[in-house]
Design a protein around this motif. Structure first.
Motif, PDB file in Angstrom:
ATOM      1  N   UNK A  49      -5.169  -0.450  -0.741  1.00  0.00           N
ATOM      2  CA  UNK A  49      -6.635  -0.430  -0.804  1.00  0.00           C
ATOM      3  C   UNK A  49      -7.093   0.579  -1.844  1.00  0.00           C
ATOM      4  N   UNK A  50      -6.536   1.771  -1.787  1.00  0.00           N
ATOM      5  CA  UNK A  50      -6.946   2.816  -2.735  1.00  0.00           C
ATOM      6  C   UNK A  50      -6.589   2.427  -4.164  1.00  0.00           C
ATOM      7  N   UNK A  53      -9.121  -0.295  -5.422  1.00  0.00           N
ATOM      8  CA  UNK A  53     -10.431   0.271  -5.747  1.00  0.00           C
ATOM      9  C   UNK A  53     -10.352   1.092  -7.037  1.00  0.00           C
ATOM     10  N   UNK A  54      -9.266   1.852  -7.196  1.00  0.00           N
ATOM     11  CA  UNK A  54      -9.093   2.629  -8.427  1.00  0.00           C
ATOM     12  C   UNK A  54      -9.049   1.716  -9.648  1.00  0.00           C
ATOM     13  N   UNK A  55      -8.362   0.583  -9.512  1.00  0.00           N
ATOM     14  CA  UNK A  55      -8.302  -0.367 -10.630  1.00  0.00           C
ATOM     15  C   UNK A  55      -9.672  -0.969 -10.913  1.00  0.00           C
ATOM     16  N   UNK A  56     -10.414  -1.290  -9.835  1.00  0.00           N
ATOM     17  CA  UNK A  56     -11.746  -1.873 -10.027  1.00  0.00           C
ATOM     18  C   UNK A  56     -12.682  -0.904 -10.746  1.00  0.00           C
ATOM     19  N   UNK A  57     -12.507   0.387 -10.510  1.00  0.00           N
ATOM     20  CA  UNK A  57     -13.363   1.383 -11.152  1.00  0.00           C
ATOM     21  C   UNK A  57     -13.131   1.470 -12.655  1.00  0.00           C
ATOM     22  N   UNK A 267     -17.321  -2.697  -4.513  1.00  0.00           N
ATOM     23  CA  UNK A 267     -16.127  -1.899  -4.231  1.00  0.00           C
ATOM     24  C   UNK A 267     -15.657  -2.080  -2.790  1.00  0.00           C
ATOM     25  N   UNK A 268     -16.594  -2.224  -1.862  1.00  0.00           N
ATOM     26  CA  UNK A 268     -16.206  -2.469  -0.478  1.00  0.00           C
ATOM     27  C   UNK A 268     -15.550  -3.834  -0.335  1.00  0.00           C
ATOM     28  N   UNK A 273     -10.645  -6.998   0.514  1.00  0.00           N
ATOM     29  CA  UNK A 273      -9.632  -7.953   0.066  1.00  0.00           C
ATOM     30  C   UNK A 273      -8.233  -7.360   0.195  1.00  0.00           C
ATOM     31  N   UNK A 274      -8.089  -6.094  -0.201  1.00  0.00           N
ATOM     32  CA  UNK A 274      -6.781  -5.449  -0.111  1.00  0.00           C
ATOM     33  C   UNK A 274      -6.411  -5.150   1.339  1.00  0.00           C
TER      34      UNK A 274
END
Length: 383
Positions: A49-50, A53-57, A267-268, A273-274
């Motif tokens: 999950x982390x 989200x880091x990749x999405x940022x 982001x949520x 999804x993850x």
């Protein structure tokens, strides 16, 4: 004089969140407080999950998505429902929400009209009753039996909706397949709908999780199933949840969600999804089992409390009615004198009981907090 609307005038903050906020205020004042009032895991969110989200940022854009959730996410969640829960669902049966509470509110909103009767089993998660009251519903509280069977169900009053929590907060009850079959038969006979909160589906120590909606006619029966990453994946602050529901209700829930929050933050949705791709969480479950057993063992020698080991979940549910039914008073004394916060049973419909969230902090802090409860209980038992 400034007045609020009649709709909200009688509403009160949830006791669960109010106690947690009280802890936060004491801590801001420099006080050291042990918080058992709600379950906040000492585990981090899953690494996947982390990382997601880091990749999405790193992406240049985080666009709006469809109100009900990104299409790819809804398809993935429908796959999870089919593979893990046995629910025959497609993307049209899924709506992504800001946690379980939004899913609950929107479900009840589109399934009922003011004055309709909703059955809630007691003890109950406080949000079930509070949400129903906000919507002007007639909430009927029924004591949850050890076994839910046809004889018990036949005694229930006529209702529009039955709310079930499986696995159950706070008792840890895990409904058997036989119990769920009895409930489905009752829904068919009574033409009643159901909302099933399955937020703790991954936190089962004994028993097997089954979904009520894993029946062929779930959509015809009108079964809404609610899921949340908060407890199953130690993601309390991520507000990642979703519901499966008959397609016509999903459309109605989207129409409600649109002008309130629109889509869940992008982001949520990435986090959801993850998270829901993780599946089971054996490391987290093993840690919780050790903690559960530790606390149950500490209370086992105390005659003034009955503290069974729950079959699931992040809470312990203790009966202290032998020394007091005023567990609001017990909780007040505990936080004022010992700086330990618990949830009194009155908040969940059952005076004489206390709820302990045992998954936060380290083992030393856990032991210290439990010992404080034991000290107060022994003092009251001896007085």
């Amino acid at each position: 004089m400034m007045q609020v609307s009649k709709r909200i005038a009688a509403a009160r903050p949830l006791a669960t969140t109010a106690m947690h906020e009280r802890v936060d205020i004491l801590r801001l004042q420099g006080e050291s407080v042990i918080d058992f009032s709600i379950a906040i895991s000492h585990f981090p969110a899953p690494a996947s999950v982390r990382a997601a989200v880091a990749e999405a940022l790193q992406q240049p854009l985080l666009p709006y998505t469809a109100v009900g959730g990104a299409p790819a996410l809804r398809q993935q969640l429908a796959g999870k429902l089919r593979e893990e829960n046995g629910i025959s669902a497609g993307a049209q049966h899924v709506i992504v929400t800001n946690g379980a509470k939004q899913a609950l509110y929107q479900s009840l909103y589109v399934m009922t009209d003011p004055g309709d009767t909703v059955i809630v089993f007691r003890p109950h998660w406080p949000a079930y009753v509070a949400t129903g009251q906000l919507l002007g519903l007639n909430i009927v509280l029924v004591d949850q039996p050890e076994v839910v069977d046809a004889a018990f169900l036949d005694r229930l009053p006529r209702a529009k909706v039955l709310i079930i929590n499986n696995p159950h907060n706070p008792t840890g009850k895990v409904y058997t397949k036989s119990e769920l079959d009895s409930i489905a038969d009752w829904l068919r006979a009574r033409r009643c709908h159901a909302i099933v909160d399955e937020s703790y589906e991954k936190l089962i120590f004994e028993g097997v999780h089954h979904s009520l909606a894993a029946c062929k006619d779930w959509e015809e029966l009108g079964i809404v199933t609610i899921f949340s990453a908060s407890q199953s994946y130690a993601m309390m602050g991520w507000r990642a949840g979703f519901a499966s529901a008959p397609a016509v209700w999903v459309k109605a829930m989207e129409a409600l969600q649109g002008p309130i929050t629109a889509a869940v933050p992008a982001l949520s949705q990435v986090a959801a999804e993850a998270a829901f791709a993780v599946g089971d969480v054996p490391e987290l479950l093993a840690d919780y089992r050790v903690r559960r057993d530790l606390v149950v063992d500490m209370f086992a020698t105390q005659p003034w409390i009955k503290m069974p080991a729950p079959a699931s979940g992040p809470y312990l549910w203790g009966d202290i009615s032998g020394i007091t039914r005023d567990t609001v008073g017990f909780a007040e004394t505990l936080i004022e004198e010992f700086r330990v916060a618990i949830m009194p049973g009155e908040a969940l419909g059952c005076p004489g009981f206390i709820r302990i969230g045992y998954i936060a902090d380290d083992e030393t802090t856990l032991r210290k907090g439990v010992q404080a409860i034991i000290s107060l209980g022994k003092r009251m038992a001896e007085s």
